[in-house]
Design a protein around this motif. Sequence first.
Motif, PDB file in Angstrom:
ATOM      1  N   ILE A 121      -7.754   4.701  -6.250  1.00 61.30           N
ATOM      2  CA  ILE A 121      -6.724   4.328  -5.282  1.00 61.30           C
ATOM      3  C   ILE A 121      -7.363   4.079  -3.920  1.00 61.30           C
ATOM      4  CG2 ILE A 121      -4.723   5.165  -3.986  1.00 61.30           C
ATOM      5  CD1 ILE A 121      -5.420   6.452  -7.483  1.00 61.30           C
ATOM      6  N   ASP A 122      -7.097   2.910  -3.371  1.00 60.66           N
ATOM      7  CA  ASP A 122      -7.548   2.569  -2.026  1.00 60.66           C
ATOM      8  C   ASP A 122      -6.299   2.346  -1.179  1.00 60.66           C
ATOM      9  OD1 ASP A 122      -8.505   1.454   0.331  1.00 60.66           O
ATOM     10  OD2 ASP A 122     -10.087   0.308  -0.681  1.00 60.66           O
ATOM     11  N   ALA A 123      -5.830   3.449  -0.529  1.00 55.70           N
ATOM     12  CA  ALA A 123      -4.577   3.381   0.231  1.00 55.70           C
ATOM     13  C   ALA A 123      -4.694   2.466   1.440  1.00 55.70           C
ATOM     14  CB  ALA A 123      -4.163   4.790   0.665  1.00 55.70           C
ATOM     15  N   ALA A 133       4.911  -3.950   2.698  1.00 51.28           N
ATOM     16  CA  ALA A 133       5.236  -2.673   3.328  1.00 51.28           C
ATOM     17  C   ALA A 133       3.950  -1.949   3.687  1.00 51.28           C
ATOM     18  CB  ALA A 133       6.079  -1.810   2.392  1.00 51.28           C
ATOM     19  N   GLY A 134       4.004  -1.151   4.736  1.00 52.29           N
ATOM     20  CA  GLY A 134       2.855  -0.340   5.103  1.00 52.29           C
ATOM     21  C   GLY A 134       2.668   0.808   4.130  1.00 52.29           C
ATOM     22  N   VAL A 135       1.406   1.091   3.798  1.00 57.52           N
ATOM     23  CA  VAL A 135       1.114   2.186   2.884  1.00 57.52           C
ATOM     24  C   VAL A 135       1.031   3.487   3.670  1.00 57.52           C
ATOM     25  CG1 VAL A 135      -0.548   3.119   1.229  1.00 57.52           C
ATOM     26  CG2 VAL A 135      -0.131   0.648   1.321  1.00 57.52           C
ATOM     27  N   LYS A 136       1.791   4.476   3.251  1.00 56.45           N
ATOM     28  CA  LYS A 136       1.741   5.787   3.881  1.00 56.45           C
ATOM     29  C   LYS A 136       0.592   6.630   3.339  1.00 56.45           C
ATOM     30  CE  LYS A 136       5.364   8.266   4.472  1.00 56.45           C
ATOM     31  NZ  LYS A 136       6.602   9.026   4.169  1.00 56.45           N
ATOM     32  N   ASP A 137       0.518   6.640   2.020  1.00 57.55           N
ATOM     33  CA  ASP A 137      -0.482   7.504   1.398  1.00 57.55           C
ATOM     34  C   ASP A 137      -0.649   7.082  -0.060  1.00 57.55           C
ATOM     35  OD1 ASP A 137      -2.357   9.473   1.142  1.00 57.55           O
ATOM     36  OD2 ASP A 137      -1.021  11.133   1.683  1.00 57.55           O
ATOM     37  N   GLY A 138      -1.592   7.693  -0.712  1.00 55.60           N
ATOM     38  CA  GLY A 138      -1.817   7.428  -2.129  1.00 55.60           C
ATOM     39  C   GLY A 138      -2.666   8.512  -2.719  1.00 55.60           C
ATOM     40  N   GLY A 139      -2.623   8.622  -4.048  1.00 53.96           N
ATOM     41  CA  GLY A 139      -3.403   9.654  -4.712  1.00 53.96           C
ATOM     42  C   GLY A 139      -3.247   9.564  -6.205  1.00 53.96           C
ATOM     43  N   ILE A 140      -3.470  10.699  -6.867  1.00 53.00           N
ATOM     44  CA  ILE A 140      -3.387  10.738  -8.320  1.00 53.00           C
ATOM     45  C   ILE A 140      -2.340  11.756  -8.735  1.00 53.00           C
ATOM     46  CG2 ILE A 140      -5.803  10.058  -8.585  1.00 53.00           C
ATOM     47  CD1 ILE A 140      -6.334  13.066  -9.318  1.00 53.00           C
ATOM     48  N   GLU A 188      -9.626   9.302  -6.998  1.00 54.08           N
ATOM     49  CA  GLU A 188     -10.110   8.773  -8.259  1.00 54.08           C
ATOM     50  C   GLU A 188      -9.862   9.791  -9.350  1.00 54.08           C
ATOM     51  OE1 GLU A 188     -14.162   7.541  -8.082  1.00 54.08           O
ATOM     52  OE2 GLU A 188     -13.912   6.391  -6.228  1.00 54.08           O
ATOM     53  N   LEU A 189      -9.750   9.272 -10.590  1.00 54.55           N
ATOM     54  CA  LEU A 189      -9.470  10.160 -11.715  1.00 54.55           C
ATOM     55  C   LEU A 189     -10.030   9.548 -12.995  1.00 54.55           C
ATOM     56  CD1 LEU A 189      -7.860  12.596 -13.006  1.00 54.55           C
ATOM     57  CD2 LEU A 189      -5.979  10.966 -13.307  1.00 54.55           C
ATOM     58  N   PHE A 190     -10.628  10.380 -13.838  1.00 52.38           N
ATOM     59  CA  PHE A 190     -10.979   9.999 -15.204  1.00 52.38           C
ATOM     60  C   PHE A 190     -10.290  10.977 -16.133  1.00 52.38           C
ATOM     61  CE2 PHE A 190     -13.583  10.640 -19.017  1.00 52.38           C
ATOM     62  CZ  PHE A 190     -13.609   9.342 -19.516  1.00 52.38           C
ATOM     63  N   VAL A 191      -9.619  10.450 -17.149  1.00 50.12           N
ATOM     64  CA  VAL A 191      -8.869  11.303 -18.067  1.00 50.12           C
ATOM     65  C   VAL A 191      -9.190  10.908 -19.497  1.00 50.12           C
ATOM     66  CG1 VAL A 191      -6.842   9.780 -18.018  1.00 50.12           C
ATOM     67  CG2 VAL A 191      -6.564  12.178 -18.641  1.00 50.12           C
ATOM     68  N   THR A 192      -9.321  11.920 -20.364  1.00 53.27           N
ATOM     69  CA  THR A 192      -9.562  11.674 -21.786  1.00 53.27           C
ATOM     70  C   THR A 192      -8.273  11.897 -22.557  1.00 53.27           C
ATOM     71  OG1 THR A 192     -10.193  13.945 -22.251  1.00 53.27           O
ATOM     72  CG2 THR A 192     -11.932  12.458 -21.516  1.00 53.27           C
ATOM     73  N   GLY A 223      -1.868   7.218 -11.001  1.00 51.53           N
ATOM     74  CA  GLY A 223      -1.968   7.172  -9.549  1.00 51.53           C
ATOM     75  C   GLY A 223      -0.626   6.850  -8.924  1.00 51.53           C
ATOM     76  N   TRP A 224      -0.571   6.922  -7.594  1.00 52.42           N
ATOM     77  CA  TRP A 224       0.677   6.621  -6.878  1.00 52.42           C
ATOM     78  C   TRP A 224       0.355   6.129  -5.480  1.00 52.42           C
ATOM     79  CZ3 TRP A 224       1.488   9.288  -2.323  1.00 52.42           C
ATOM     80  CH2 TRP A 224       0.732  10.450  -2.144  1.00 52.42           C
ATOM     81  N   MET A 225       1.317   5.404  -4.912  1.00 54.33           N
ATOM     82  CA  MET A 225       1.291   5.036  -3.495  1.00 54.33           C
ATOM     83  C   MET A 225       2.682   5.191  -2.918  1.00 54.33           C
ATOM     84  SD  MET A 225      -1.178   1.781  -2.733  1.00 54.33           S
ATOM     85  CE  MET A 225      -2.951   1.941  -2.852  1.00 54.33           C
ATOM     86  N   SER A 226       2.736   5.692  -1.702  1.00 56.80           N
ATOM     87  CA  SER A 226       4.009   5.762  -0.972  1.00 56.80           C
ATOM     88  C   SER A 226       3.963   4.766   0.181  1.00 56.80           C
ATOM     89  CB  SER A 226       4.262   7.178  -0.441  1.00 56.80           C
ATOM     90  OG  SER A 226       3.243   7.559   0.461  1.00 56.80           O
ATOM     91  N   PHE A 227       5.135   4.264   0.562  1.00 58.32           N
ATOM     92  CA  PHE A 227       5.217   3.154   1.512  1.00 58.32           C
ATOM     93  C   PHE A 227       6.258   3.439   2.598  1.00 58.32           C
ATOM     94  CE2 PHE A 227       4.107   1.638  -2.680  1.00 58.32           C
ATOM     95  CZ  PHE A 227       3.025   0.807  -2.457  1.00 58.32           C
ATOM     96  N   LEU A 228       6.024   2.866   3.760  1.00 56.89           N
ATOM     97  CA  LEU A 228       7.060   2.793   4.778  1.00 56.89           C
ATOM     98  C   LEU A 228       8.069   1.742   4.331  1.00 56.89           C
ATOM     99  CD1 LEU A 228       4.736   2.745   7.919  1.00 56.89           C
ATOM    100  CD2 LEU A 228       6.079   4.695   7.069  1.00 56.89           C
ATOM    101  N   ARG A 229       9.333   2.133   4.289  1.00 60.17           N
ATOM    102  CA  ARG A 229      10.316   1.206   3.748  1.00 60.17           C
ATOM    103  C   ARG A 229      10.433  -0.028   4.640  1.00 60.17           C
ATOM    104  NH1 ARG A 229      15.199  -0.884   3.747  1.00 60.17           N
ATOM    105  NH2 ARG A 229      16.328  -1.113   1.772  1.00 60.17           N
ATOM    106  N   PRO A 230      10.218  -1.252   4.070  1.00 59.78           N
ATOM    107  CA  PRO A 230      10.369  -2.472   4.861  1.00 59.78           C
ATOM    108  C   PRO A 230      11.846  -2.755   5.139  1.00 59.78           C
ATOM    109  CG  PRO A 230       9.920  -3.012   2.584  1.00 59.78           C
ATOM    110  CD  PRO A 230       9.800  -1.523   2.690  1.00 59.78           C
ATOM    111  N   ASP A 231      12.110  -3.606   6.123  1.00 64.21           N
ATOM    112  CA  ASP A 231      13.490  -3.899   6.500  1.00 64.21           C
ATOM    113  C   ASP A 231      14.304  -4.455   5.341  1.00 64.21           C
ATOM    114  OD1 ASP A 231      12.966  -3.017   9.050  1.00 64.21           O
ATOM    115  OD2 ASP A 231      12.569  -5.033   9.856  1.00 64.21           O
TER     116      ASP A 231
END
Length: 774
Positions: A186-188, A219-226, A238-242, A254-262
């Motif tokens: 994830i590259d927020a 929309a602007g990205v607030k944050d991101g992760g796994i 980053e994540l590797f899963v078996t 993964g996930w990303m959160s956003f500033l809500r656009p108009d």
Amino acid sequence: MPSKQSLLSLSLLFFLHPTTGTPSDLRYVNPLIGSTAGGNVFAGASLPYGLAKPVADVDGQNTGGFSTDGSNVTGFSSLHDSGTGGNPSMGNFPLFPQHCPSDEINGCRFGKDARKKHYKPESVVAEPGYFGIELVDGIRAEMTASRRTAIYRFTFPPHEEKGEDPVISIDLTDLWESRQNASIEIDAEKGRVKGNGTFLPSFGAGSYQTYFCADFSGAGVKDGGIWVNDRAGSEPKELFVTRGFNNFYIQAGGWMSFLRPDDGTITARVGVSFISTEQACSNAESEVSDPISGFEKSQEQAKQAWSQKLSPIKITPGGVSDDMLGAFWSGVYRTMLSPQDMTGENPLWESDEPYFDSFYCLWDAFRAQHPFLTIIDPHQQSRMVRSLLDTYRHEGWLPDCRMSLCKGWTQGGSNADVVIADAYVKNLTGINWELAYKAMVNDAENEPLEWSYEGRGGLQSWKKLNYIPYLDFDWMGFGTNSRSISRTVEYAYNDYCLGVVGEGIGEDGYTTYLSRSGNWRNLFREDQPSFLENGTNTGFTGFFQPRYLNGTWGFQDPIACSALASWCSLTSNPSETFESSVWEYLFYVPHDLSSLIDLVGGTDSFVNRLDYFHTSGLADIGNEPVFLTVYEYHYAGRPALSTKRAHSYIPRTFNATTNGLPGNDDSGAMGSFLAWSMMGLFPNPGQSVYLISPPFFEAVEVTHPETGKTATIRNVNFDPDYKRVYVQSAKLNGMPYKRNWVGHEFFTQGWTLELTLGEVEGEWGTKRGICHLV
């Protein structure tokens, strides 16, 4: 070849009776036909033969991703097959939009069962190149596609209704949770998510790896992760899963959160690839440079592409309902969803030849779909044949089934042989026929170690005994040791096709294969009766039966594996016939039906058998082996009964409703059966033969894409209520025509067939031997 006089008559015919065909209007195409009741169609957005296929995935009938069964949406993914049965195919890396209560990321639901939402049935919109749906929480999802890129627009409800900011998650899974391992990054700051995974094919051996690159805009990205097992965090990125301990399936992504656009809309551009994440990103960037403005542009380009693909066909409806037009055009549309053009996306070998995937499976598609593409899109059909041959060149065998870069299970014979022979007798260009013949001979002469997914098994017995024995002693190769009857009749036709190509290109030894094509006779037991389950004698004697190595007879109830008995497949109740009964396979002698007719007692007996088969419940119109039986009355000199039988199934089981298919569409097999039937010609694949039956419209025109010639089939006295459906007389290029079939030159040279109709069976096409083709 028409004479000068007939060409003059043809010109006069056009002058006196002009046909004003309606355009192939996309408004008639409804991708939702067959989206429930087992049709399993892909209802989402795609280009013709496109790799990217975005749609909503559900937890109900999800083999094609989406179903109108009212189930829950579990995500929106970009890779799908269409119309398949069994395990769901692909559906990799689904996105899911939601709000997290109190803007707390662990208030969101990430796992498939936790996050799923019902959709509003009235919100579903499906058109060529577009799919839209609204979830019950008010979030609307729209999607379109380029060749290898899916574009999604997620519109979130107004801020005052939902105080939380939007979140979009990505799940490292597929539709049937076959993931073996996966990774995500994830590259927020850039709003980009990249990842890959290793998965299992839905109907085959091995595994495949696929990649994605998702860019979010608007929309602007607030944050991101796994997230892992429904818990999430902003770190790490980053994540590797078996697969997980003891095969316990770990849910992760993964996930990303956003500033809500108009306007509440966030756009996701998802490039896909089977090569690398870098190529997935490159595909997306080159095909859709601006994701926001690119949505409408890609949607319009998809419409134009589909319009161009449908353009060879013109219909004069003659008062036929829009529902009938919708069923027809939607069937034509589905013939070009798969196989998928993956040229440049094959990591298995380097080649300048085309590569197509999702031949799922040729056992289904050779009967009607590939012959249909031969007349409306011969260039792509030629490229598909070249792809099959290139697969042989690099993997040693022609595929009978192939999906997701993997070898699919062989259901019957080596039916790529039929596809190749059909291309040969219809003069497709650009194909190396010497290589084709070599590949076909390989199928007929060499047994692979694993014939469950390539080639043929039992070849020692095939050559020595001239049939596939029941409980064969086959130590040279290994596969499901069943289907001795259905394999025998399919191998016989495969060898016929090999003989035709060999003779055509001047190869020695072709007579060996033409001789083997008569091996079907060796399983015909003339004294075998057939009884229903209640003990009632059907009144017919003489059926195929299994035979042991020593030549003695085994037994399979002729009604077993029919619609009146239990289902028989490779793993569920394996039998000596595959997915159909002895009753049905009796009619599979496509190269020598005249001899079969004699063997069962003549034309009257043959017609009575066909009638009983289709009216007793033995026939399964939802499975492909039944297709040719609908039109085999032609071979007995009773073409009117073929017409009657086609009308008994259309529109009763093939229609414009969401349950308007009688079975799996099987990558367009059902759609092509319907299209052929409504156009008034039906192929016998591997032969230059089209059986004539009146179109379901006043007139049909097909302009050959390469010769530019327009073939026309016109009904005189056409009745849109279908009371007058029987041919009384026919003219070809203005001259009387008595045969009940035409050859492929009808399409390439642009001939005109005029059929005069009446309410009762006429004398046209009824002479015995009029369809004795070999």
